[in-house]
Write a protein that holds these residues in place. Structure first.
Motif, mmCIF file in Angstrom:
data_model
loop_
_atom_site.group_PDB
_atom_site.id
_atom_site.type_symbol
_atom_site.label_atom_id
_atom_site.label_comp_id
_atom_site.label_asym_id
_atom_site.label_seq_id
_atom_site.Cartn_x
_atom_site.Cartn_y
_atom_site.Cartn_z
ATOM 1 N N GLN A 1 40.963 12.647 15.819
ATOM 2 C CA GLN A 1 41.359 11.393 16.470
ATOM 3 C C GLN A 1 42.589 11.648 17.336
ATOM 4 N N HIS A 2 42.390 11.588 18.641
ATOM 5 C CA HIS A 2 43.526 11.694 19.550
ATOM 6 C C HIS A 2 44.132 10.305 19.731
ATOM 7 N N PRO A 3 45.398 10.241 20.065
ATOM 8 C CA PRO A 3 46.063 8.941 20.216
ATOM 9 C C PRO A 3 45.299 8.024 21.148
ATOM 10 N N ASN A 4 45.081 6.823 20.692
ATOM 11 C CA ASN A 4 44.422 5.776 21.479
ATOM 12 C C ASN A 4 42.987 6.135 21.874
ATOM 13 N N LYS A 5 42.384 7.032 21.128
ATOM 14 C CA LYS A 5 40.989 7.375 21.390
ATOM 15 C C LYS A 5 40.180 7.273 20.103
ATOM 16 N N GLY A 6 38.856 7.197 20.259
ATOM 17 C CA GLY A 6 37.991 7.092 19.098
ATOM 18 C C GLY A 6 37.841 8.411 18.370
ATOM 19 N N LEU A 7 37.312 8.318 17.175
ATOM 20 C CA LEU A 7 37.059 9.506 16.375
ATOM 21 C C LEU A 7 35.949 10.343 17.007
ATOM 22 N N GLN A 8 36.190 11.638 17.042
ATOM 23 C CA GLN A 8 35.204 12.549 17.604
ATOM 24 C C GLN A 8 34.772 13.535 16.529
ATOM 25 N N LEU A 9 33.466 13.730 16.404
ATOM 26 C CA LEU A 9 32.956 14.657 15.414
ATOM 27 C C LEU A 9 33.209 16.087 15.859
ATOM 28 N N LEU A 10 33.889 16.860 15.001
ATOM 29 C CA LEU A 10 34.129 18.279 15.278
ATOM 30 C C LEU A 10 32.984 19.140 14.761
ATOM 31 N N LEU A 11 32.597 18.889 13.528
ATOM 32 C CA LEU A 11 31.524 19.660 12.908
ATOM 33 C C LEU A 11 31.056 18.965 11.641
ATOM 34 N N LYS A 12 29.897 19.409 11.146
ATOM 35 C CA LYS A 12 29.366 18.818 9.923
ATOM 36 C C LYS A 12 28.607 19.857 9.106
ATOM 37 N N TYR A 13 28.655 19.681 7.800
ATOM 38 C CA TYR A 13 27.910 20.522 6.872
ATOM 39 C C TYR A 13 26.901 19.638 6.148
ATOM 40 N N LEU B 1 28.983 28.399 6.565
ATOM 41 C CA LEU B 1 29.994 28.510 7.622
ATOM 42 C C LEU B 1 29.494 27.708 8.808
ATOM 43 N N VAL B 2 30.231 26.682 9.117
ATOM 44 C CA VAL B 2 29.800 25.753 10.162
ATOM 45 C C VAL B 2 30.693 25.897 11.384
ATOM 46 N N LYS B 3 30.088 26.053 12.516
ATOM 47 C CA LYS B 3 30.851 26.139 13.766
ATOM 48 C C LYS B 3 30.778 24.804 14.481
ATOM 49 N N GLY B 4 31.922 24.410 15.011
ATOM 50 C CA GLY B 4 31.980 23.145 15.701
ATOM 51 C C GLY B 4 32.410 23.296 17.140
ATOM 52 N N ILE B 5 32.854 22.198 17.683
ATOM 53 C CA ILE B 5 33.280 22.214 19.076
ATOM 54 C C ILE B 5 34.710 22.734 19.196
ATOM 55 N N ASN B 6 35.075 23.140 20.399
ATOM 56 C CA ASN B 6 36.441 23.558 20.718
ATOM 57 C C ASN B 6 36.949 24.720 19.867
ATOM 58 N N GLY B 7 36.046 25.557 19.394
ATOM 59 C CA GLY B 7 36.446 26.747 18.663
ATOM 60 C C GLY B 7 36.761 26.536 17.196
ATOM 61 N N PHE B 8 36.563 25.351 16.683
ATOM 62 C CA PHE B 8 36.820 25.080 15.271
ATOM 63 C C PHE B 8 35.632 25.497 14.410
ATOM 64 N N GLU B 9 35.930 25.870 13.188
ATOM 65 C CA GLU B 9 34.882 26.130 12.222
ATOM 66 C C GLU B 9 35.384 25.788 10.823
ATOM 67 N N ALA B 10 34.446 25.595 9.914
ATOM 68 C CA ALA B 10 34.803 25.252 8.540
ATOM 69 C C ALA B 10 33.824 25.933 7.604
ATOM 70 N N GLU B 11 34.324 26.297 6.429
ATOM 71 C CA GLU B 11 33.481 26.953 5.442
ATOM 72 C C GLU B 11 33.355 26.110 4.200
ATOM 73 N N PHE B 12 32.117 25.834 3.814
ATOM 74 C CA PHE B 12 31.843 25.081 2.598
ATOM 75 C C PHE B 12 31.861 26.044 1.413
ATOM 76 N N LYS B 13 32.751 25.788 0.456
ATOM 77 C CA LYS B 13 32.821 26.626 -0.742
ATOM 78 C C LYS B 13 32.619 25.724 -1.959
ATOM 79 N N LYS B 14 31.407 25.774 -2.479
ATOM 80 C CA LYS B 14 31.058 24.897 -3.590
ATOM 81 C C LYS B 14 31.886 25.196 -4.834
ATOM 82 N N SER B 15 32.125 26.479 -5.103
ATOM 83 C CA SER B 15 32.867 26.851 -6.310
ATOM 84 C C SER B 15 34.299 26.347 -6.274
#
Lengths: 116, 118
Positions: A38-50, A56-70
């Motif tokens: 969420q940038h100031p005065n702007k709506g929420l933007q989805l970066l990535l989803k699992y 290992l999920v890759k999103g926009i703008n070079g972001f990524e996230a890793e789901f670790k169940k344990s």
């Protein structure tokens, strides 16, 4: 029940250095996990989803996230921060497999500051 | 694609008056829309789930008679804050789930409406 904890309310980095935004979740079912920005005065933007595919999920703008169940974690990373990355980031969980279809639970948010 | 708009983007009203906020999915059909509230420096809190053609489902603690929700079509949901008071001042955000979205819960968010009640 589901919940999300973002471990840092503020993160400050220098431009060009790595970014790590931490998120832990709790869910009774196989969760869907998201990162929104969420940038100031702007709506929420989805970066990535699992959604139970690759951990290992890759999103926009070079972001990524890793789901670790344990570890029940879904940390957001970026190798090199840019000034335009300064914003507030929300980790979000949804129990897609349960009765709360479509119902999102938001973390408290992490404000990312990027210094020149 | 997947654009959600809100109108107005900001509104100031006097205490005791009612305010209507519109949420539209511009390029897709949404069977379900959600209304959230965000207080300053806090996270989003779900207020209600709105399904087209049926009554909205409100979260615990949200007054349904105060926050009237109407989802008359697959592209429009409205939130009316009735008899607004200063404590209703907040940032109201809607989101929509695409009809063709499947069980992945990808919600597309509107830009929000800033309500200030004097």
């Amino acid at each position: 029940a589901q919940s999300v904890t973002q471990l840092d309310s503020h993160v400050s980095v220098s431009e060009g250095t790595p970014v790590l935004l931490r998120c832990n979740y709790s869910s009774s079912y196989s969760p869907s996990l998201f990162w929104y920005v969420q940038h100031p005065n702007k709506g929420l933007q989805l970066l990535l989803k699992y959604t139970s595919a690759a951990t290992l999920v890759k999103g926009i703008n070079g972001f990524e996230a890793e789901f670790k169940k344990s570890e029940t974690s879904f940390h957001l990373t970026k190798p090199s921060a840019h000034m335009s990355d300064a914003a507030e980031y929300f980790c979000v969980v949804s129990d897609a497999g349960g009765t709360s279809y479509g119902k999102l639970t938001f973390g408290q948010g992490t404000i990312l500051t990027v210094h020149p | 694609g997947a654009v959600v708009s809100q109108h107005p983007s900001w509104v100031i009203c006097k205490s005791g008056t009612s305010v209507k906020i519109e949420c539209r999915s511009l390029d897709f059909q949404a069977t379900t829309m959600f209304w959230y509230r965000q207080f300053p420096k806090q996270s989003l809190m779900l207020m209600a789930t709105s399904n087209e053609g049926s009554k909205a489902t409100y979260e615990q603690g949200v007054e349904k008679d105060k926050f009237l929700i109407n989802h008359a079509s697959l592209t429009l949901s409205t939130l009316t804050v009735t008899s607004a008071h200063p404590e209703d001042s907040s940032f109201y955000i809607c989101s929509a789930v695409s009809l063709a979205g499947g069980p992945t819960d990808t919600q597309y968010f509107g830009p929000g409406t800033r309500l200030t009640v004097l």
